[in-house]
Design a protein around this motif. Sequence first.
Motif, PDB file in Angstrom:
ATOM      1  N   HIS A 102      -2.573 -45.533 -35.037  1.00  0.00           N
ATOM      2  CA  HIS A 102      -2.893 -44.439 -34.123  1.00  0.00           C
ATOM      3  C   HIS A 102      -4.331 -43.962 -34.300  1.00  0.00           C
ATOM      4  CE1 HIS A 102       1.577 -44.143 -34.455  1.00  0.00           C
ATOM      5  NE2 HIS A 102       1.445 -44.041 -33.166  1.00  0.00           N
ATOM      6  N   GLY A 103      -4.835 -44.101 -35.507  1.00  0.00           N
ATOM      7  CA  GLY A 103      -6.196 -43.651 -35.756  1.00  0.00           C
ATOM      8  C   GLY A 103      -6.825 -44.417 -36.896  1.00  0.00           C
ATOM      9  N   VAL A 104      -8.154 -44.520 -36.866  1.00  0.00           N
ATOM     10  CA  VAL A 104      -8.932 -45.168 -37.915  1.00  0.00           C
ATOM     11  C   VAL A 104      -9.890 -44.143 -38.491  1.00  0.00           C
ATOM     12  CG1 VAL A 104     -10.768 -46.831 -38.351  1.00  0.00           C
ATOM     13  CG2 VAL A 104      -8.769 -47.517 -37.027  1.00  0.00           C
TER      14      VAL A 104
ATOM     15  N   ASP B 108     -15.943 -47.851 -32.150  1.00  0.00           N
ATOM     16  CA  ASP B 108     -15.416 -47.758 -30.786  1.00  0.00           C
ATOM     17  C   ASP B 108     -15.419 -49.133 -30.124  1.00  0.00           C
ATOM     18  OD1 ASP B 108     -15.159 -47.345 -27.959  1.00  0.00           O
ATOM     19  OD2 ASP B 108     -15.758 -45.262 -28.236  1.00  0.00           O
ATOM     20  N   ALA B 109     -16.532 -49.842 -30.241  1.00  0.00           N
ATOM     21  CA  ALA B 109     -16.641 -51.163 -29.624  1.00  0.00           C
ATOM     22  C   ALA B 109     -15.641 -52.143 -30.234  1.00  0.00           C
ATOM     23  CB  ALA B 109     -18.065 -51.696 -29.783  1.00  0.00           C
ATOM     24  N   LEU B 110     -15.425 -52.071 -31.526  1.00  0.00           N
ATOM     25  CA  LEU B 110     -14.485 -52.966 -32.199  1.00  0.00           C
ATOM     26  C   LEU B 110     -13.042 -52.696 -31.788  1.00  0.00           C
ATOM     27  CD1 LEU B 110     -16.090 -52.908 -35.741  1.00  0.00           C
ATOM     28  CD2 LEU B 110     -15.923 -54.912 -34.262  1.00  0.00           C
ATOM     29  N   LEU B 111     -12.776 -51.489 -31.307  1.00  0.00           N
ATOM     30  CA  LEU B 111     -11.418 -51.111 -30.888  1.00  0.00           C
ATOM     31  C   LEU B 111     -11.192 -51.301 -29.392  1.00  0.00           C
ATOM     32  CD1 LEU B 111     -11.053 -47.868 -33.024  1.00  0.00           C
ATOM     33  CD2 LEU B 111      -9.717 -49.970 -33.296  1.00  0.00           C
TER      34      LEU B 111
ATOM     35  N   ARG C 216      -7.501 -44.118 -31.931  1.00  0.00           N
ATOM     36  CA  ARG C 216      -8.534 -43.088 -31.951  1.00  0.00           C
ATOM     37  C   ARG C 216      -9.319 -43.148 -33.262  1.00  0.00           C
ATOM     38  NH1 ARG C 216      -7.494 -39.333 -27.786  1.00  0.00           N
ATOM     39  NH2 ARG C 216      -9.600 -38.622 -28.281  1.00  0.00           N
ATOM     40  N   LEU C 217     -10.367 -42.372 -33.345  1.00  0.00           N
ATOM     41  CA  LEU C 217     -11.236 -42.348 -34.514  1.00  0.00           C
ATOM     42  C   LEU C 217     -11.194 -40.988 -35.197  1.00  0.00           C
ATOM     43  CD1 LEU C 217     -14.370 -44.155 -33.033  1.00  0.00           C
ATOM     44  CD2 LEU C 217     -12.782 -45.083 -34.734  1.00  0.00           C
ATOM     45  N   VAL C 218     -11.275 -41.023 -36.518  1.00  0.00           N
ATOM     46  CA  VAL C 218     -11.426 -39.819 -37.332  1.00  0.00           C
ATOM     47  C   VAL C 218     -12.676 -40.017 -38.176  1.00  0.00           C
ATOM     48  CG1 VAL C 218     -10.431 -38.364 -39.132  1.00  0.00           C
ATOM     49  CG2 VAL C 218      -8.936 -39.444 -37.425  1.00  0.00           C
ATOM     50  N   ALA C 219     -13.621 -39.115 -38.067  1.00  0.00           N
ATOM     51  CA  ALA C 219     -14.859 -39.201 -38.844  1.00  0.00           C
ATOM     52  C   ALA C 219     -14.692 -38.424 -40.137  1.00  0.00           C
ATOM     53  CB  ALA C 219     -16.026 -38.640 -38.041  1.00  0.00           C
ATOM     54  N   LEU C 220     -14.792 -39.130 -41.261  1.00  0.00           N
ATOM     55  CA  LEU C 220     -14.770 -38.474 -42.561  1.00  0.00           C
ATOM     56  C   LEU C 220     -16.203 -38.104 -42.929  1.00  0.00           C
ATOM     57  CD1 LEU C 220     -12.204 -40.512 -44.710  1.00  0.00           C
ATOM     58  CD2 LEU C 220     -12.027 -38.136 -43.953  1.00  0.00           C
ATOM     59  N   ILE C 221     -16.464 -36.817 -42.990  1.00  0.00           N
ATOM     60  CA  ILE C 221     -17.803 -36.327 -43.307  1.00  0.00           C
ATOM     61  C   ILE C 221     -17.871 -36.133 -44.817  1.00  0.00           C
ATOM     62  CG2 ILE C 221     -19.542 -34.606 -42.771  1.00  0.00           C
ATOM     63  CD1 ILE C 221     -18.493 -36.222 -40.345  1.00  0.00           C
TER      64      ILE C 221
ATOM     65  N   ALA D 163     -11.089 -38.180 -32.454  1.00  0.00           N
ATOM     66  CA  ALA D 163      -9.972 -37.239 -32.373  1.00  0.00           C
ATOM     67  C   ALA D 163     -10.064 -36.133 -33.403  1.00  0.00           C
ATOM     68  CB  ALA D 163      -8.647 -37.991 -32.568  1.00  0.00           C
ATOM     69  N   ALA D 164     -10.726 -36.386 -34.529  1.00  0.00           N
ATOM     70  CA  ALA D 164     -10.695 -35.412 -35.618  1.00  0.00           C
ATOM     71  C   ALA D 164     -11.880 -35.609 -36.543  1.00  0.00           C
ATOM     72  CB  ALA D 164      -9.389 -35.555 -36.407  1.00  0.00           C
ATOM     73  N   LEU D 165     -12.190 -34.533 -37.266  1.00  0.00           N
ATOM     74  CA  LEU D 165     -13.133 -34.573 -38.370  1.00  0.00           C
ATOM     75  C   LEU D 165     -12.374 -34.289 -39.654  1.00  0.00           C
ATOM     76  CD1 LEU D 165     -16.126 -32.436 -36.998  1.00  0.00           C
ATOM     77  CD2 LEU D 165     -15.809 -34.920 -36.827  1.00  0.00           C
TER      78      LEU D 165
END
Length: 283
Positions: free
Chosen positions: A91-93, A108-111, A117-122, A142-144
């Motif tokens: 569901h998310g990476v 995004d391009a690879l998916l 969806r994507l989750v950015a780990l800051i 989708a999330a941070l």
Amino acid sequence: MTTAPDWLIRSALFVPGDDDRKLARATTAGADALIYDLEDAVAAERKADARQRVCAALAGPGPALRLVRVNALDTPWGAQDIRAVGAAGAHGVLIPKCDSPDALQQADALLAGSATRLVALIETPAGVFDLPALTAASPRLAALGFGHADFSHAAGLPDMRSDAGLVWHARAQIALAAKARGLLALDCVGLEVRDEAAFRADAALGRGLGYDGKLCIHPMQVAVVNALYAPDDATIAHAHRVLAAWDAARAQGQAVIAVDGRMVDAPVVAAARRTLARAGLES
């Protein structure tokens, strides 16, 4: 502005991607989401094997949301991880140490062709400094999430406290950026796996900063987080009143009403339904 999916994540439990026993046990931990970990929890020589195990786990039983923390795109495994788990239905990476829009755009391009969806780990000062660009980088976002331990290391701080100083400032900034973009905000892990009181206090601090849920590293933390992020009795009762009044008003053709002295329209109703969902109640 990116649009978050209709995810309910109070607790998200990290699970090592190369440990079959933990992969199986995690499905009964009660977490809203599992994060199968291909990055920090897996040694280099086991990366490919862990990827296969995680893809198999994605097809098995578990909670409604299954996410994967992949290896960074500047490693030998990152691109393969993203393609494989996207095809397997994640569901998310989670993109680790995400400190540039380029990383999200490459992911995004690879998916392409998947609904993942994507989750950015800051996890770095650079990531916090560039939050406006990061949060606008991909419609898949989708999330941070906040990784305070890596942030502390990258910033050269003397300890890994998450409740003071520069780390506290970054923690607040990430929650604010998520709210500004309509994204979910996932709070940093609590390293206090044997000190429930300390972990509870840290989780409460994150909730007060506006986070929607918390990253967990031990199954025992899940119940604490789920309870803390669940609405209290008064909030639940108010949500029930809103929905009851709304249903009655709609039956009479009304679109705007008042409940407890406050205006109620469609967005307020949606919030009431989400409140009951967070409480595990039917709306």
